[in-house]
Design a protein around this motif. Structure first.
Motif, mmCIF file in Angstrom:
data_model
loop_
_atom_site.group_PDB
_atom_site.id
_atom_site.type_symbol
_atom_site.label_atom_id
_atom_site.label_comp_id
_atom_site.label_asym_id
_atom_site.label_seq_id
_atom_site.Cartn_x
_atom_site.Cartn_y
_atom_site.Cartn_z
ATOM 1 N N GLU A 128 0.853 -1.185 0.000
ATOM 2 C CA GLU A 128 0.000 0.000 0.000
ATOM 3 C C GLU A 128 0.888 1.235 0.000
ATOM 4 O O GLU A 128 1.930 1.259 0.676
ATOM 5 N N LEU A 129 0.483 2.255 -0.706
ATOM 6 C CA LEU A 129 1.279 3.480 -0.745
ATOM 7 C C LEU A 129 1.204 4.250 0.567
ATOM 8 O O LEU A 129 2.087 5.067 0.849
ATOM 9 N N VAL A 130 0.189 4.002 1.389
ATOM 10 C CA VAL A 130 0.083 4.704 2.671
ATOM 11 C C VAL A 130 1.171 4.269 3.648
ATOM 12 O O VAL A 130 1.309 4.863 4.713
ATOM 13 N N TYR A 131 1.958 3.263 3.285
ATOM 14 C CA TYR A 131 3.049 2.831 4.153
ATOM 15 C C TYR A 131 4.201 3.830 4.171
ATOM 16 O O TYR A 131 5.107 3.710 5.005
ATOM 17 N N VAL A 132 4.216 4.778 3.237
ATOM 18 C CA VAL A 132 5.260 5.799 3.201
ATOM 19 C C VAL A 132 4.601 7.167 3.134
ATOM 20 O O VAL A 132 3.448 7.297 2.702
ATOM 21 N N PRO A 133 5.308 8.229 3.539
ATOM 22 C CA PRO A 133 4.755 9.588 3.431
ATOM 23 C C PRO A 133 4.426 9.935 1.977
ATOM 24 O O PRO A 133 5.026 9.401 1.042
ATOM 25 N N GLU A 134 3.491 10.863 1.795
ATOM 26 C CA GLU A 134 3.029 11.212 0.451
ATOM 27 C C GLU A 134 4.161 11.629 -0.471
ATOM 28 O O GLU A 134 4.184 11.267 -1.652
ATOM 29 N N ASP A 135 5.124 12.402 0.040
ATOM 30 C CA ASP A 135 6.175 12.908 -0.838
ATOM 31 C C ASP A 135 7.207 11.836 -1.216
ATOM 32 O O ASP A 135 8.090 12.095 -2.044
ATOM 33 N N LEU A 136 7.073 10.631 -0.657
ATOM 34 C CA LEU A 136 7.997 9.545 -0.984
ATOM 35 C C LEU A 136 7.344 8.450 -1.832
ATOM 36 O O LEU A 136 7.999 7.476 -2.203
ATOM 37 N N ARG A 137 6.087 8.629 -2.175
ATOM 38 C CA ARG A 137 5.350 7.522 -2.788
ATOM 39 C C ARG A 137 5.850 7.182 -4.190
ATOM 40 O O ARG A 137 5.951 6.008 -4.536
ATOM 41 N N GLN A 138 6.173 8.162 -4.976
ATOM 42 C CA GLN A 138 6.700 7.843 -6.301
ATOM 43 C C GLN A 138 8.060 7.173 -6.188
ATOM 44 O O GLN A 138 8.350 6.194 -6.899
ATOM 45 N N ALA A 139 8.893 7.661 -5.283
ATOM 46 C CA ALA A 139 10.198 7.041 -5.064
ATOM 47 C C ALA A 139 10.043 5.616 -4.517
ATOM 48 O O ALA A 139 10.854 4.728 -4.825
ATOM 49 N N TYR A 140 8.997 5.406 -3.729
ATOM 50 C CA TYR A 140 8.727 4.062 -3.188
ATOM 51 C C TYR A 140 8.400 3.090 -4.315
ATOM 52 O O TYR A 140 8.915 1.962 -4.348
ATOM 53 N N ILE A 141 7.571 3.522 -5.257
ATOM 54 C CA ILE A 141 7.252 2.679 -6.410
ATOM 55 C C ILE A 141 8.524 2.332 -7.178
ATOM 56 O O ILE A 141 8.750 1.174 -7.558
ATOM 57 N N GLU A 142 9.374 3.334 -7.398
ATOM 58 C CA GLU A 142 10.623 3.105 -8.118
ATOM 59 C C GLU A 142 11.499 2.102 -7.385
ATOM 60 O O GLU A 142 12.097 1.209 -7.996
ATOM 61 N N ARG A 143 11.566 2.243 -6.076
ATOM 62 C CA ARG A 143 12.404 1.330 -5.285
ATOM 63 C C ARG A 143 11.904 -0.109 -5.399
ATOM 64 O O ARG A 143 12.698 -1.039 -5.575
ATOM 65 N N LEU A 144 10.608 -0.280 -5.315
ATOM 66 C CA LEU A 144 10.057 -1.627 -5.402
ATOM 67 C C LEU A 144 10.274 -2.226 -6.788
ATOM 68 O O LEU A 144 10.642 -3.397 -6.913
ATOM 69 N N LEU A 145 10.066 -1.432 -7.822
ATOM 70 C CA LEU A 145 10.264 -1.940 -9.178
ATOM 71 C C LEU A 145 11.728 -2.302 -9.427
ATOM 72 O O LEU A 145 12.034 -3.293 -10.092
ATOM 73 N N ASN A 146 12.630 -1.521 -8.879
ATOM 74 C CA ASN A 146 14.060 -1.748 -9.119
ATOM 75 C C ASN A 146 14.634 -2.890 -8.287
ATOM 76 O O ASN A 146 15.495 -3.644 -8.769
ATOM 77 N N LEU A 147 14.181 -3.027 -7.034
ATOM 78 C CA LEU A 147 14.818 -3.971 -6.108
ATOM 79 C C LEU A 147 13.975 -5.184 -5.742
ATOM 80 O O LEU A 147 14.527 -6.225 -5.373
ATOM 81 N N PHE A 148 12.665 -5.073 -5.820
ATOM 82 C CA PHE A 148 11.792 -6.124 -5.303
ATOM 83 C C PHE A 148 11.137 -6.961 -6.404
ATOM 84 O O PHE A 148 10.959 -8.162 -6.232
ATOM 85 N N VAL A 149 10.718 -6.313 -7.479
ATOM 86 C CA VAL A 149 9.935 -6.990 -8.514
ATOM 87 C C VAL A 149 10.852 -7.623 -9.552
ATOM 88 O O VAL A 149 11.737 -6.959 -10.103
ATOM 89 N N ALA A 150 10.631 -8.908 -9.806
ATOM 90 C CA ALA A 150 11.442 -9.622 -10.788
ATOM 91 C C ALA A 150 11.149 -9.130 -12.200
ATOM 92 O O ALA A 150 10.106 -8.524 -12.464
ATOM 93 N N GLU A 151 12.086 -9.384 -13.090
ATOM 94 C CA GLU A 151 11.815 -9.103 -14.499
ATOM 95 C C GLU A 151 10.580 -9.903 -14.914
ATOM 96 O O GLU A 151 10.419 -11.059 -14.527
ATOM 97 N N ASP A 152 9.729 -9.262 -15.660
ATOM 98 C CA ASP A 152 8.455 -9.859 -16.074
ATOM 99 C C ASP A 152 7.482 -9.986 -14.910
ATOM 100 O O ASP A 152 6.454 -10.690 -15.025
#
Length: 206
Positions: A128-152
Protein backbone atom coordinates in the motif's frame (compact mmCIF):
# COMPACT_ATOMS: atom_id res chain seq x y z
CA UNK A 1 10.48 15.77 4.54
CA UNK A 2 13.48 15.65 6.85
CA UNK A 3 15.05 12.35 7.87
CA UNK A 4 13.80 12.90 11.41
CA UNK A 5 10.21 13.47 10.25
CA UNK A 6 10.44 10.44 8.01
CA UNK A 7 11.62 8.25 10.88
CA UNK A 8 8.84 9.63 13.09
CA UNK A 9 6.31 8.71 10.40
CA UNK A 10 7.44 5.07 10.29
CA UNK A 11 7.62 4.81 14.07
CA UNK A 12 4.14 6.30 14.32
CA UNK A 13 2.70 3.77 11.88
CA UNK A 14 4.26 0.88 13.78
CA UNK A 15 3.20 2.18 17.20
CA UNK A 16 -0.36 2.78 16.02
CA UNK A 17 -1.01 -0.52 14.28
CA UNK A 18 0.99 -3.04 16.27
CA UNK A 19 -1.14 -3.09 19.47
CA UNK A 20 -4.41 -3.10 17.47
CA UNK A 21 -3.36 -6.00 15.29
CA UNK A 22 -1.77 -8.00 18.11
CA UNK A 23 -5.01 -7.98 20.13
CA UNK A 24 -7.26 -8.96 17.22
CA UNK A 25 -9.59 -11.88 17.92
CA UNK A 26 -9.63 -13.37 14.40
CA UNK A 27 -6.91 -13.85 11.77
CA UNK A 28 -8.41 -11.08 9.64
CA UNK A 29 -8.65 -8.76 12.67
CA UNK A 30 -4.93 -9.36 13.18
CA UNK A 31 -4.45 -8.22 9.59
CA UNK A 32 -6.23 -4.93 10.24
CA UNK A 33 -9.70 -5.85 8.99
CA UNK A 34 -12.64 -5.26 11.32
CA UNK A 35 -15.44 -6.79 9.25
CA UNK A 36 -16.64 -10.35 8.79
CA UNK A 37 -14.70 -13.12 7.08
CA UNK A 38 -17.07 -12.92 4.12
CA UNK A 39 -16.30 -9.21 3.67
CA UNK A 40 -12.58 -9.93 4.08
CA UNK A 41 -12.77 -12.43 1.23
CA UNK A 42 -14.80 -10.05 -0.91
CA UNK A 43 -12.50 -7.06 -0.38
CA UNK A 44 -9.10 -8.80 -0.38
CA UNK A 45 -9.56 -11.45 -3.06
CA UNK A 46 -8.93 -8.89 -5.87
CA UNK A 47 -5.24 -9.09 -4.94
CA UNK A 48 -5.17 -12.78 -5.81
CA UNK A 49 -7.07 -12.03 -9.03
CA UNK A 50 -4.04 -10.03 -10.22
CA UNK A 51 -1.81 -13.10 -10.03
CA UNK A 52 -1.95 -14.75 -13.43
CA UNK A 53 0.69 -17.49 -13.17
CA UNK A 54 2.63 -19.56 -10.66
CA UNK A 55 5.55 -17.85 -8.93
CA UNK A 56 6.74 -16.07 -5.81
CA UNK A 57 4.60 -13.52 -3.98
CA UNK A 58 5.69 -10.92 -1.40
CA UNK A 59 3.13 -9.24 0.85
CA UNK A 60 4.59 -6.00 2.21
CA UNK A 61 2.81 -5.18 5.45
CA UNK A 62 1.96 -8.83 6.02
CA UNK A 63 0.99 -8.44 9.71
CA UNK A 64 0.06 -11.93 10.99
CA UNK A 65 0.44 -13.50 7.55
CA UNK A 66 -3.25 -14.09 6.91
CA UNK A 67 -3.36 -12.31 3.54
CA UNK A 68 -0.38 -14.23 2.14
CA UNK A 69 -1.99 -17.43 3.43
CA UNK A 70 -5.26 -16.54 1.68
CA UNK A 71 -3.55 -15.52 -1.56
CA UNK A 72 -1.85 -18.92 -1.73
CA UNK A 73 -5.20 -20.63 -1.19
CA UNK A 74 -7.17 -18.42 -3.60
CA UNK A 75 -4.66 -18.93 -6.39
CA UNK A 76 -4.36 -22.66 -5.76
CA UNK A 77 -8.02 -23.18 -6.70
CA UNK A 78 -7.12 -21.74 -10.11
CA UNK A 79 -4.36 -24.31 -10.54
CA UNK A 80 -1.51 -21.93 -9.67
CA UNK A 81 1.34 -22.61 -7.25
CA UNK A 82 2.29 -19.42 -5.45
CA UNK A 83 5.06 -19.34 -2.87
CA UNK A 84 4.19 -16.61 -0.34
CA UNK A 85 6.66 -14.38 1.48
CA UNK A 86 5.88 -11.62 3.97
CA UNK A 87 7.52 -8.43 5.23
CA UNK A 88 6.34 -6.25 8.10
CA UNK A 89 7.79 -3.28 9.95
CA UNK A 90 6.73 -4.85 13.27
CA UNK A 91 8.96 -7.58 14.67
CA UNK A 92 6.16 -8.62 17.03
CA UNK A 93 3.72 -9.13 14.18
CA UNK A 94 6.29 -11.14 12.23
CA UNK A 95 6.78 -13.36 15.29
CA UNK A 96 3.01 -13.80 15.48
CA UNK A 97 2.94 -14.76 11.80
CA UNK A 98 5.75 -17.26 12.33
CA UNK A 99 3.84 -18.87 15.19
CA UNK A 100 0.67 -19.06 13.10
CA UNK A 101 2.41 -20.30 9.98
CA UNK A 102 5.51 -22.31 10.92
CA UNK A 103 5.81 -23.65 7.37
CA UNK A 104 6.30 -20.04 6.21
CA UNK A 105 8.63 -19.01 9.06
CA UNK A 106 11.79 -18.70 6.98
CA UNK A 107 9.92 -16.59 4.42
CA UNK A 108 8.71 -13.98 6.91
CA UNK A 109 10.89 -10.92 7.39
CA UNK A 110 10.92 -7.96 9.78
CA UNK A 111 11.88 -4.68 8.16
CA UNK A 112 10.79 -1.38 6.64
CA UNK A 113 10.34 -1.72 2.88
CA UNK A 114 11.63 1.83 2.43
CA UNK A 115 15.05 0.72 3.70
CA UNK A 116 15.06 -3.09 3.65
CA UNK A 117 16.98 -4.97 0.95
CA UNK A 118 15.19 -8.15 -0.15
CA UNK A 119 17.12 -11.43 -0.35
CA UNK A 120 15.65 -12.04 -3.81
CA UNK A 121 13.20 -10.56 -6.28
CA UNK A 122 9.59 -11.71 -6.50
CA UNK A 123 7.20 -12.34 -9.36
CA UNK A 124 4.40 -10.52 -7.55
CA UNK A 125 4.80 -7.81 -4.89
CA UNK A 126 1.83 -6.26 -3.11
CA UNK A 127 1.87 -3.19 -0.90
CA UNK A 128 0.00 0.00 0.00
CA UNK A 129 1.28 3.48 -0.74
CA UNK A 130 0.08 4.70 2.67
CA UNK A 131 3.05 2.83 4.15
CA UNK A 132 5.26 5.80 3.20
CA UNK A 133 4.75 9.59 3.43
CA UNK A 134 3.03 11.21 0.45
CA UNK A 135 6.17 12.91 -0.84
CA UNK A 136 8.00 9.54 -0.98
CA UNK A 137 5.35 7.52 -2.79
CA UNK A 138 6.70 7.84 -6.30
CA UNK A 139 10.20 7.04 -5.06
CA UNK A 140 8.73 4.06 -3.19
CA UNK A 141 7.25 2.68 -6.41
CA UNK A 142 10.62 3.10 -8.12
CA UNK A 143 12.40 1.33 -5.29
CA UNK A 144 10.06 -1.63 -5.40
CA UNK A 145 10.26 -1.94 -9.18
CA UNK A 146 14.06 -1.75 -9.12
CA UNK A 147 14.82 -3.97 -6.11
CA UNK A 148 11.79 -6.12 -5.30
CA UNK A 149 9.94 -6.99 -8.51
CA UNK A 150 11.44 -9.62 -10.79
CA UNK A 151 11.82 -9.10 -14.50
CA UNK A 152 8.45 -9.86 -16.07
CA UNK A 153 6.89 -9.40 -12.62
CA UNK A 154 3.98 -7.33 -11.35
CA UNK A 155 3.68 -4.68 -8.63
CA UNK A 156 0.25 -4.71 -6.98
CA UNK A 157 -0.63 -1.41 -5.30
CA UNK A 158 -3.65 -1.90 -3.04
CA UNK A 159 -5.91 0.82 -1.71
CA UNK A 160 -8.65 0.20 0.86
CA UNK A 161 -11.42 2.56 1.91
CA UNK A 162 -13.92 2.61 4.76
CA UNK A 163 -17.56 2.66 3.69
CA UNK A 164 -17.93 6.36 4.54
CA UNK A 165 -15.33 7.22 1.89
CA UNK A 166 -16.73 4.93 -0.81
CA UNK A 167 -18.03 7.80 -2.96
CA UNK A 168 -14.66 9.60 -3.13
CA UNK A 169 -13.80 9.50 -6.86
CA UNK A 170 -10.06 9.98 -6.37
CA UNK A 171 -8.11 6.73 -6.36
CA UNK A 172 -4.34 6.32 -6.28
CA UNK A 173 -4.47 4.86 -9.80
CA UNK A 174 -5.04 8.39 -11.11
CA UNK A 175 -1.80 9.90 -9.84
CA UNK A 176 0.12 6.67 -10.49
CA UNK A 177 -0.81 7.04 -14.15
CA UNK A 178 0.01 10.76 -14.05
CA UNK A 179 3.53 9.84 -12.87
CA UNK A 180 3.98 8.00 -16.13
CA UNK A 181 3.58 4.38 -15.05
CA UNK A 182 1.67 2.25 -17.56
CA UNK A 183 -1.13 0.51 -15.69
CA UNK A 184 -1.42 -3.14 -16.64
CA UNK A 185 -4.86 -3.60 -15.09
CA UNK A 186 -7.08 -2.65 -12.17
CA UNK A 187 -9.00 -5.06 -9.95
CA UNK A 188 -11.77 -3.84 -7.64
CA UNK A 189 -13.38 -5.19 -4.49
CA UNK A 190 -17.09 -4.39 -4.28
CA UNK A 191 -18.90 -4.45 -0.94
CA UNK A 192 -22.40 -5.87 -0.45
CA UNK A 193 -23.86 -2.38 -0.87
CA UNK A 194 -22.35 -2.14 -4.36
CA UNK A 195 -19.62 0.32 -3.33
CA UNK A 196 -16.02 -0.09 -4.50
CA UNK A 197 -13.93 -0.27 -1.33
CA UNK A 198 -10.80 -1.95 -2.70
CA UNK A 199 -8.79 -1.06 -5.77
CA UNK A 200 -5.60 -2.84 -6.83
CA UNK A 201 -3.53 -0.99 -9.42
CA UNK A 202 -1.13 -3.27 -11.27
CA UNK A 203 2.16 -2.03 -12.75
CA UNK A 204 4.02 -4.47 -15.00
CA UNK A 205 7.75 -4.90 -15.53
CA UNK A 206 7.01 -7.14 -18.52
Amino acid sequence: MTERNRDEFFTGVKDLLEPIYMTGETPWNQSGFSGTEERWNRLRRPIAACIDRSGTYLDIGCANGYLMECVARWTEVRGLQVTPHGLDISEELVKLAQRRLPAYADRLYAGNAWEWTPPQTFDFVSTELVYVPEDLRQAYIERLLNLFVAEDGLLLLSEYRPTKEADNPNWASEYIEAWGYPIDRIESGIDLNGKELTRVTVISKR
